[in-house]
Design an enzyme around this catalytic site. Structure first.
Site, PDB file in Angstrom:
ATOM      1  N   ASN A   3       0.937  -1.340  -0.038  1.00 18.37           N
ATOM      2  CA  ASN A   3       0.093   0.065  -0.048  1.00 18.37           C
ATOM      3  C   ASN A   3       0.850   0.945   0.016  1.00 18.37           C
ATOM      4  O   ASN A   3       1.467   1.532   0.960  1.00 18.37           O
ATOM      5  CB  ASN A   3      -0.953   0.038   1.324  1.00 18.37           C
ATOM      6  CG  ASN A   3      -1.789   1.305   1.397  1.00 18.37           C
ATOM      7  OD1 ASN A   3      -1.870   1.936   0.194  1.00 18.37           O
ATOM      8  ND2 ASN A   3      -2.414   1.418   2.552  1.00 18.37           N
ATOM      9  N   TRP A   4       1.006   1.754  -1.080  1.00 19.16           N
ATOM     10  CA  TRP A   4       2.004   2.776  -1.288  1.00 19.16           C
ATOM     11  C   TRP A   4       1.381   4.423  -0.794  1.00 19.16           C
ATOM     12  O   TRP A   4       2.130   5.199  -0.686  1.00 19.16           O
ATOM     13  CB  TRP A   4       2.283   3.245  -2.829  1.00 19.16           C
ATOM     14  CG  TRP A   4       2.926   2.036  -3.386  1.00 19.16           C
ATOM     15  CD1 TRP A   4       3.457   1.032  -2.677  1.00 19.16           C
ATOM     16  CD2 TRP A   4       3.520   2.057  -4.841  1.00 19.16           C
ATOM     17  NE1 TRP A   4       4.032   0.396  -3.952  1.00 19.16           N
ATOM     18  CE2 TRP A   4       4.068   0.589  -5.031  1.00 19.16           C
ATOM     19  CE3 TRP A   4       3.249   3.018  -5.849  1.00 19.16           C
ATOM     20  CZ2 TRP A   4       4.631   0.346  -6.296  1.00 19.16           C
ATOM     21  CZ3 TRP A   4       3.645   2.305  -7.121  1.00 19.16           C
ATOM     22  CH2 TRP A   4       4.293   1.340  -7.514  1.00 19.16           C
ATOM     23  N   LYS A   5       0.193   4.224  -0.168  1.00 21.47           N
ATOM     24  CA  LYS A   5      -0.534   5.489   0.300  1.00 21.47           C
ATOM     25  C   LYS A   5      -0.320   6.546  -0.540  1.00 21.47           C
ATOM     26  O   LYS A   5      -0.293   6.366  -1.917  1.00 21.47           O
ATOM     27  CB  LYS A   5       0.126   5.470   1.757  1.00 21.47           C
ATOM     28  CG  LYS A   5      -0.455   4.467   2.562  1.00 21.47           C
ATOM     29  CD  LYS A   5       0.144   4.538   4.143  1.00 21.47           C
ATOM     30  CE  LYS A   5      -0.211   3.166   4.898  1.00 21.47           C
ATOM     31  NZ  LYS A   5      -0.255   3.238   6.288  1.00 21.47           N
ATOM     32  N   HIS A   9      -9.409   1.009   4.770  1.00 24.52           N
ATOM     33  CA  HIS A   9      -8.351   1.189   5.722  1.00 24.52           C
ATOM     34  C   HIS A   9      -8.411   2.137   6.817  1.00 24.52           C
ATOM     35  O   HIS A   9      -9.403   3.187   6.615  1.00 24.52           O
ATOM     36  CB  HIS A   9      -7.227   1.952   4.702  1.00 24.52           C
ATOM     37  CG  HIS A   9      -5.750   1.831   5.214  1.00 24.52           C
ATOM     38  ND1 HIS A   9      -5.409   2.903   6.059  1.00 24.52           N
ATOM     39  CD2 HIS A   9      -4.796   0.851   5.268  1.00 24.52           C
ATOM     40  CE1 HIS A   9      -4.083   2.541   6.505  1.00 24.52           C
ATOM     41  NE2 HIS A   9      -3.697   1.307   5.797  1.00 24.52           N
ATOM     42  N   GLU A  25      -6.869   4.488   7.908  1.00 28.10           N
ATOM     43  CA  GLU A  25      -6.596   6.179   7.700  1.00 28.10           C
ATOM     44  C   GLU A  25      -7.975   6.510   7.108  1.00 28.10           C
ATOM     45  O   GLU A  25      -8.421   7.556   7.335  1.00 28.10           O
ATOM     46  CB  GLU A  25      -5.516   6.104   6.674  1.00 28.10           C
ATOM     47  CG  GLU A  25      -4.395   5.794   7.612  1.00 28.10           C
ATOM     48  CD  GLU A  25      -2.937   5.523   6.677  1.00 28.10           C
ATOM     49  OE1 GLU A  25      -2.883   5.516   5.466  1.00 28.10           O
ATOM     50  OE2 GLU A  25      -1.958   4.883   7.419  1.00 28.10           O
ATOM     51  N   GLU A  31      -5.144  -4.875  10.558  1.00 28.48           N
ATOM     52  CA  GLU A  31      -4.240  -3.886  10.505  1.00 28.48           C
ATOM     53  C   GLU A  31      -4.247  -3.388  12.177  1.00 28.48           C
ATOM     54  O   GLU A  31      -5.028  -2.399  12.029  1.00 28.48           O
ATOM     55  CB  GLU A  31      -3.998  -3.008   9.698  1.00 28.48           C
ATOM     56  CG  GLU A  31      -3.739  -3.438   8.315  1.00 28.48           C
ATOM     57  CD  GLU A  31      -3.163  -2.549   7.332  1.00 28.48           C
ATOM     58  OE1 GLU A  31      -2.226  -2.766   6.821  1.00 28.48           O
ATOM     59  OE2 GLU A  31      -4.041  -1.461   6.841  1.00 28.48           O
ATOM     60  N   GLY A  44       2.541   2.336  10.869  1.00 30.84           N
ATOM     61  CA  GLY A  44       3.644   3.505  10.463  1.00 30.84           C
ATOM     62  C   GLY A  44       4.253   3.830  12.069  1.00 30.84           C
ATOM     63  O   GLY A  44       4.835   5.133  11.864  1.00 30.84           O
ATOM     64  N   SER A  89       3.651  -2.075  10.335  1.00 30.65           N
ATOM     65  CA  SER A  89       5.122  -2.183  10.545  1.00 30.65           C
ATOM     66  C   SER A  89       5.664  -3.366   9.997  1.00 30.65           C
ATOM     67  O   SER A  89       6.600  -3.875  10.810  1.00 30.65           O
ATOM     68  CB  SER A  89       5.556  -1.708  11.901  1.00 30.65           C
ATOM     69  OG  SER A  89       5.168  -0.345  11.988  1.00 30.65           O
ATOM     70  N   GLY A 105       3.046  -0.962   4.244  1.00 28.77           N
ATOM     71  CA  GLY A 105       2.908   0.387   4.126  1.00 28.77           C
ATOM     72  C   GLY A 105       4.402   0.923   3.749  1.00 28.77           C
ATOM     73  O   GLY A 105       5.096   0.679   2.572  1.00 28.77           O
ATOM     74  N   GLY A 106       5.050   1.473   4.699  1.00 29.98           N
ATOM     75  CA  GLY A 106       6.558   2.055   4.726  1.00 29.98           C
ATOM     76  C   GLY A 106       7.505   1.088   3.815  1.00 29.98           C
ATOM     77  O   GLY A 106       8.029   1.648   3.041  1.00 29.98           O
TER      78      GLY A 106
HETATM   79  P1  13P Z   1       3.206   0.480   7.856  1.00 34.68           P
HETATM   80  O1  13P Z   1       3.532  -0.835   7.136  1.00 34.68           O
HETATM   81  O2  13P Z   1       3.781   1.790   7.182  1.00 34.68           O
HETATM   82  O3  13P Z   1       3.248   0.548   9.066  1.00 34.68           O
HETATM   83  O4  13P Z   1       1.624   0.552   7.112  1.00 34.68           O
HETATM   84  C1  13P Z   1       0.664  -0.466   7.149  1.00 34.68           C
HETATM   85  C2  13P Z   1      -0.418  -0.241   6.427  1.00 34.68           C
HETATM   86  O5  13P Z   1      -1.100   0.822   6.868  1.00 34.68           O
HETATM   87  C3  13P Z   1      -0.757  -1.161   5.216  1.00 34.68           C
HETATM   88  O6  13P Z   1      -1.952  -0.481   4.422  1.00 34.68           O
END
Ligand code: 13P
Length: 250
Positions: free
Chosen positions: A9-11, A95, A97, A167, A173, A212, A233-234
């Site tokens: 997920n590149w956000k 998600h 967020e 999640e 994050g 993470s 994510g990251g």
């Molecule tokens: P991180 O891997 O950056 O913690 O993010 C997880 C995430 O929200 C994937 O959708």
């Protein structure tokens, strides 16, 4: 046997240049990934070109959201048909967020899930508790409630061959990853809950962990009985890191 899935997920990250570089890097390393189903979810404006880059490879592409309606006056939204048109197979839905920052309710998330399914896009359905909820001991209740909204609208069969991403919000994050035991406990709860309604659906359901996850912890997490991969994510923003997680499934 459930196939492991590793989804990035590149956000809201990237540029034309960096997206090209990232895709080139992932494509270059794909020969070493034989077991995992690999999905990348770029920002919507880059979906077309990422689909183009992924064409002919084993990499699948997903969006980060999807409209709950099929067509018409829904400014700012993207329909399932449009996603299919540019070559997407998956859509991240619900998600945390989106839920926390943009007010998406369980019901709206369920409607987005329904729209994806009725139009042939596969949902990666996200659930998870906040730190406050975990500390109050209601983790399973929260996950249950989020899943129930989808089941109420679509029935448990809608999760056949489905993908749920657990999640925990406190792990997203933050660098604070759930321990393999903490994650496995919730994953087992989720599968058990679905199994109570339909054992076959539960058996086929892939439950990804997100929060993470990185090259260092992926193997142990994915090694848990009910963890069928990761939503990253990251660590999905660097080809080397993302590929290392994909290889953890080998
Ligand atoms: P991180 O891997 O950056 O913690 O993010 C997880 C995430 O929200 C994937 O959708």
């Amino acid at each position: 046997m459930r196939q492991v899935m590793v989804a990035g997920n590149w956000k809201m990250n990237g540029s034309s240049e960096s997206v090209k570089e990232l895709m080139t890097g992932i494509l270059d390393g794909m020969a070493s990934v034989t077991k995992a189903e690999v999905v990348v979810c770029p920002p919507a404006v880059y979906l077309s070109r990422v689909c183009g880059a992924a064409d002919g490879s084993a990499i699948k592409v997903g969006s980060q959201n999807i409209c709950d309606q099929d067509k018409g006056a829904f400014t700012g939204e993207i329909s399932a048909d449009m996603l299919k048109d540019v070559g997407c197979e998956y859509a991240i839905i619900g998600h945390s967020e989106r839920r926390a920052l943009y007010g998406e309710s369980d019901e709206l998330v369920a409607r987005r899930f329904a729209a994806a399914r009725r139009n042939g896009i596969k949902p990666i359905f996200c659930i998870g508790e906040t730190l406050e909820e975990r500390e109050s001991g209601v983790t399973n209740d929260v996950c249950s409630r989020q899943i129930d909204a989808v089941i109420a609208l679509e029935g448990v069969e809608a999760l056949a061959d489905g993908v749920i991403a657990y999640e925990p919000v406190w792990a997203i994050g933050t660098g604070k990853v759930a321990t393999p035991e903490q994650a496995q406990d919730v994953h087992a709860f989720i599968r058990g809950k679905i199994a109570d309604l339909n054992a076959d659906v539960a058996e086929g359901l892939r439950i990804l962990y997100g929060g993470s996850m990185n090259a260092g912890n992926a193997k142990e997490l994915i090694g848990q009985q009910d963890i069928d991969g990761g939503l990253i994510g990251g660590a999905s923003l660097k080809a080397e890191d993302f590929l290392a997680i994909c290889q953890a499934a080998e």
